[in-house]
Design an enzyme around this catalytic site. Structure first.
Site, short mmCIF file in Angstrom:
data_model
loop_
_atom_site.label_atom_id
_atom_site.label_comp_id
_atom_site.label_asym_id
_atom_site.label_seq_id
_atom_site.Cartn_x
_atom_site.Cartn_y
_atom_site.Cartn_z
CB THR A 1 -10.54 5.01 -1.76
OG1 THR A 1 -10.26 5.38 -0.45
CG2 THR A 1 -9.74 3.92 -2.17
CG HIS B 1 -2.25 -0.74 1.07
ND1 HIS B 1 -3.46 -0.29 0.59
CD2 HIS B 1 -2.35 -2.00 1.40
CE1 HIS B 1 -4.16 -1.34 0.31
NE2 HIS B 1 -3.85 -2.28 0.89
NE ARG C 1 -4.74 10.20 9.87
CZ ARG C 1 -4.66 9.56 10.76
NH1 ARG C 1 -5.58 8.58 10.88
NH2 ARG C 1 -3.59 9.42 11.39
C1 LIG Z 1 -12.16 7.42 1.45
C2 LIG Z 1 -11.80 7.61 3.10
C3 LIG Z 1 -10.41 8.20 3.28
C4 LIG Z 1 -9.38 8.09 2.31
O1 LIG Z 1 -9.29 9.05 1.52
P1 LIG Z 1 -8.13 9.50 0.57
O2 LIG Z 1 -8.50 10.78 0.01
O3 LIG Z 1 -8.12 8.35 -0.39
O4 LIG Z 1 -6.85 9.71 1.22
C5 LIG Z 1 -10.08 8.20 4.51
N1 LIG Z 1 -10.87 8.51 5.48
C6 LIG Z 1 -12.27 8.51 5.46
C7 LIG Z 1 -13.27 8.39 6.39
C8 LIG Z 1 -12.66 7.87 3.79
O5 LIG Z 1 -13.97 7.75 3.71
#
Ligand SMILES: *Cc1c(COP(=O)(O)O)cnc(C)c1O
Length: 828
Positions: free
Chosen positions: A671, A373, A564
């Protein structure tokens, strides 16, 4: 078999159908039964929490019914199963999803209405299990959802942390952390299984000797033992199968250590009990890297050992030989957190079940597959040999044995001494430490990255020597999301509009969204599309007001950066853009700027100095901007505290612009980028992670690209990057950077943001200054496009229409076909 028959007969019987039926009347009566007899309340006295709990229990029973059906069918077919090993899950609220998956949202809403209860009020009551940090845990939960939907025989194994990811509060502009007592009011979704418990050992020493047949035998004599008890939560697929997420909680072997008690040392016995229970007490709140935390290693080993013992038990229960383990189970390692599995399975097979080393190694290597990852070198997990040997003395021996055989193989295949040292499971350069990614790679039959770009970099850089040794071992599975959660449940307005036009086939085939392209010129459809978005923005605006006291106008461009907080994700690049706009407006040159609200959210690891400073910077810019009447009709800056799945479900549907601005080559996939685009936000992003594929799918003309490519980043670094030179050359950038350390921004404390300023001028490890110009120009272009509402809406529709690829269902099909070789077993 006889039993199986009986269960199937029962499940299809009239009593069973009615008992957990799905009609409005049946839901209403089970809801009341649960309220009266399991909660012990009557409606006039029941709080919303009581009502929510009663409903959750009624729905959980129905979810378990689907699980029982699926499991019976899997056993009958003797099918191969997937065990997904993940130290983190971020499931989000269960109720709304389970209603959707059972197809009873409307029936339930009506049943409650007849009792004068609003479903929406109960949905708000749910406290989500924050058993993960961010993307990685959320991915694991998206995959359980998709595995259940696809009918894949599977179990999600993990840890039942008593305290999940901390609750973030903002105090005087700074992040402060409070404990997450998610179990405080009980958890109606889980069932404890006291009978499913395994012993786990720690510490002590090993003894090498011979058994009766003069075979070598190793005995591990630990200095501590505890047990893991299973807690099962059903995970439903869409209209069909059910699987479980099985989480382990640590407990003392006996509730009292009787010998100590009899000896009068009652307190020592109590202490031991507490120590055992502490193991799964709390999730470590670090998203990317964490070094040397003994308890974290213990947590990893604990859940892996329980899960593997459970799998071997299930396998042998069917009278199967352990030599066929890999034919009936495949185990997916979600990152290296569970990678001690490789040594643990060897130990169980060799030491406990007396299998020969070679045979055990063959089974092991055919059982595991590993998902990497991260490319960040500092985030690749290692454990000091001394620490690992102290906690898991037998595993260290096994790792050395695996390594010695592996290095032997390398010498035979003519790898150079330098290559062998860099491929070794042990890093000998400083304090000797075990490279967990290498252990996982050597011990698995497949290794995959999580986006096309990431898998390519993994193969060509991070694990290139391994890829030259075993080219067929490496593959890619681009991440995907549970669109039923992130579109169907969280954005009902858009979902209904889509279904009106193209039917509801997209609930199981996201590619169906492509049909929306036919309506992109349809003015009435465009109109409805913008109305839905505006409605979602109004809801978010209310929520923002309630949470932060800041008012944002729903007509503003909602420019959103939630994830984050990490330097590589470059929240501070966004801040530089905001400051540039602020200075432009102040100097009277802001006419081209469209009114916009900048919305941030995300947690910082509690020990991450720069990340916490970046949050402080965002709130300081907010204070400045939101209170300046010259500026605040044009721009607003919001930091939404405590980003979580529940909050995310409010944010993504309301975004106009999705900020995906990581430095190219740093984000494995992302994601969040997918969730935004699926809800009709346009993306401003670099060619990083899955952005590359999103851009490919939606078309470059519908994506705001900027910044260096991975190759250009490497070239810049190779040349010797000097950020100070950019500061000197670019007057506008200089003005923005100097503003960071001005009295005006920091309210007098000019040292407040100096660490960020110095970091950018001296090292700028994530090349913000290098990408600055390109980012600002791109943003100016975005504001121009935004002015043309029709144009923007068309792009928004085309984004949604082309998101089919990013479904977790597709990812799981890829895993099944290319990696797991597992077939679905469907029930209705
Ligand atoms: C989707 C999601 C993430 C991941 O977000 P990225 O933009 O891919 O870093 C982190 N926290 C929550 C609560 C999410 O739903």
């Amino acid at each position: 078999m006889q039993q199986n028959e009986t269960i199937r007969n029962y499940l299809s019987s009239k009593e069973a159908q009615e008992h957990l039926g799905l009609t409005k009347e049946e839901i209403k009566s089970s809801f009341l039964e649960n309220l009266f007899y399991r909660i012990g309340r009557i409606p006039p006295l029941a709080s919303n929490l009581d009502l929510y709990s009663a409903l959750a229990l009624a729905i959980r029973d129905r979810a378990f019914k689907q699980f029982v059906k699926s499991t019976t069918e899997i056993a009958r077919k003797n099918a191969k199963s997937v065990a997904y090993f993940s130290a983190e899950y971020l499931p989000g609220p269960h109720l709304g999803m389970n209603l959707l998956n059972l197809g009873i949202t409307t029936e339930t809403r009506q049943a409650l209405e007849e009792l004068d209860i609003k479903l929406e009020d109960l949905l708000e009551e749910e406290v989500e299990p924050g058993l993960g940090n961010g993307g990685l845990g959320r991915l694991a939960s998206c995959y359980l959802d998709a595995m259940a939907t696809q009918g894949i025989p599977s179990v999600g194994y993990g840890i039942r942390y008593e305290y999940g990811i901390f609750k973030q509060e903002i105090k005087d502009g700074w992040q402060s952390e409070a404990t997450d007592k998610w179990l405080h009011f009980g958890n109606p979704w889980e069932v404890v299984r006291p009978e499913i418990a395994y012993e786990v050992k720690f510490g002590g020493k090993t003894e090498h000797g011979q058994d009766f047949n003069k075979e070598l035998h190793v005995e591990w004599i630990p200095d501590m033992k505890l047990k893991g008890t299973a807690y099962d939560t059903p995970v439903l697929g869409y209209k069909g199968n059910g699987i479980i997420m099985r989480l382990w909680r640590s407990e003392a072997i006996e509730s009292f250590d009787f010998s100590a008690y009899n000896g009068g040392d009652y307190y020592r016995a109590v202490e031991k009990k507490i120590r055992s229970e502490n193991l799964t007490k709390v999730l470590y709140p670090n998203d990317e890297n964490l070094s040397g935390k003994e308890l974290r290693l213990k947590q990893q080993y604990f859940f892996v050992s329980c899960s593997l013992q459970d799998i071997l038990h299930l396998h042998m229960l069917q009278n199967r030989s352990l030599e066929t383990l890999h034919e009936k189970f495949t185990i997916q390692l979600n990152d290296t957190h569970p990678s001690i599995s490789v040594a643990e399975l060897m130990r169980l097979l060799v030491d406990r079940h007396d299998m020969e080393w070679e045979r055990a190694w063959d089974v092991t290597r055919k059982t595991f597959a590993y998902t990497n990852h991260t490319l960040l070198p500092e985030a690749l997990e290692t454990w000091p040999v001394s620490l690992l040997g102290h906690i898991l003395p037998r595993h260290l021996e096994i790792i050395y044995e695996i390594n010695s055989r592996f290095l032997h193989e390398l010498r035979d295949s003519n790898f150079s001494g330098e290559q062998i040292a860099s491929m070794s499971l042990i890093d000998e350069r400083g304090e000797p430490s075990v490279r967990m990614a290498h252990l996982a790679t050597v011990g698995s039959y497949k290794v995959n990255g999580v986006s096309a770009l990431h898998s390519m970099l993994l193969k060509n850089q991070v694990l290139s020597d391994f890829a030259s040794l075993w080219p067929e071992k490496f593959s890619n599975v681009t991440n995907g999301i549970s669109y039923r959660r992130f579109l169907a449940v969280s954005n009902p307005g858009l979902s209904n509009l889509i279904t009106e036009k193209i039917g509801d086939g997209w609930y199981t085939r996201l590619d169906d969204l492509k049909k929306l392209e036919n309506f992109v010129e349809d003015e009435e459809f465009q109109q409805k599309w913008t109305e839905v978005k505006l409605e979602n923005k109004k809801v978010l605006a209310c929520y923002i007001q309630e949470q932060t006291g800041i008012s944002v106008a729903p007509e503003m461009l909602f420019d959103v950066h939630v994830k984050r907080i990490h330097e590589y994700k470059r929240q501070h690049l966004k801040v530089l853009h905001i400051l540039s706009l602020y200075l432009r407006i102040k100097s009277g040159n802001g006419n081209e700027i469209a009114p916009c609200a900048f919305i941030f959210g995300g947690k910082a690891a509690p020990g991450y100095f720069m990340a916490k400073r970046i949050i402080r910077l965002i709130t300081a810019v907010g204070e400045r901007v939101n209170n300046d009447p010259e500026v605040n009709s044009k721009i607003k800056v919001v930091f939404l505290p405590n980003f979580s799945v529940k909050q995310a479900q409010k944010v993504y549907p309301a975004a106009d612009l999705s900020e995906q601005v990581s430095l190219a080559g740093k984000e494995a996939s992302g994601t969040g980028n997918m969730k935004f685009a699926l809800n009709g936000a346009l993306t401003v992003g670099t060619l990083d992670g899955a952005n590359v594929e999103i851009c490919e799918e939606v078309g470059e003309e519908n994506f705001f690209l900027f910044g260096l490519t991975t190759a250009e980043v490497e070239a810049v670094k190779a040349e010797g990057y000097r950020p100070y030179k950019l500061y000197e050359e670019n007057a506008r950038l200089r003005e923005v950077l100097d503003f960071l350390v001005s009295e005006e921004l920091s309210g007098g404390d000019t040292e407040l943001f100096r660490p960020i300023y110095e970091n950018l001028l001296q090292q700028d490890p994530y090349l913000l200054l290098k990408d600055y110009e390109s980012y600002i120009n791109c943003q100016d272009h975005i504001h121009e496009v935004w002015r043309n509402k029709k144009e923007w809406t068309k792009k928004s529709i085309l984004n949604v229409a082309n998101m089919g690829k990013f479904s977790a269902d597709r990812s799981i099909r890829d895993y099944c076909e290319e990696i797991w070789k597992v077939e679905p077993v469907r029930v209705s």
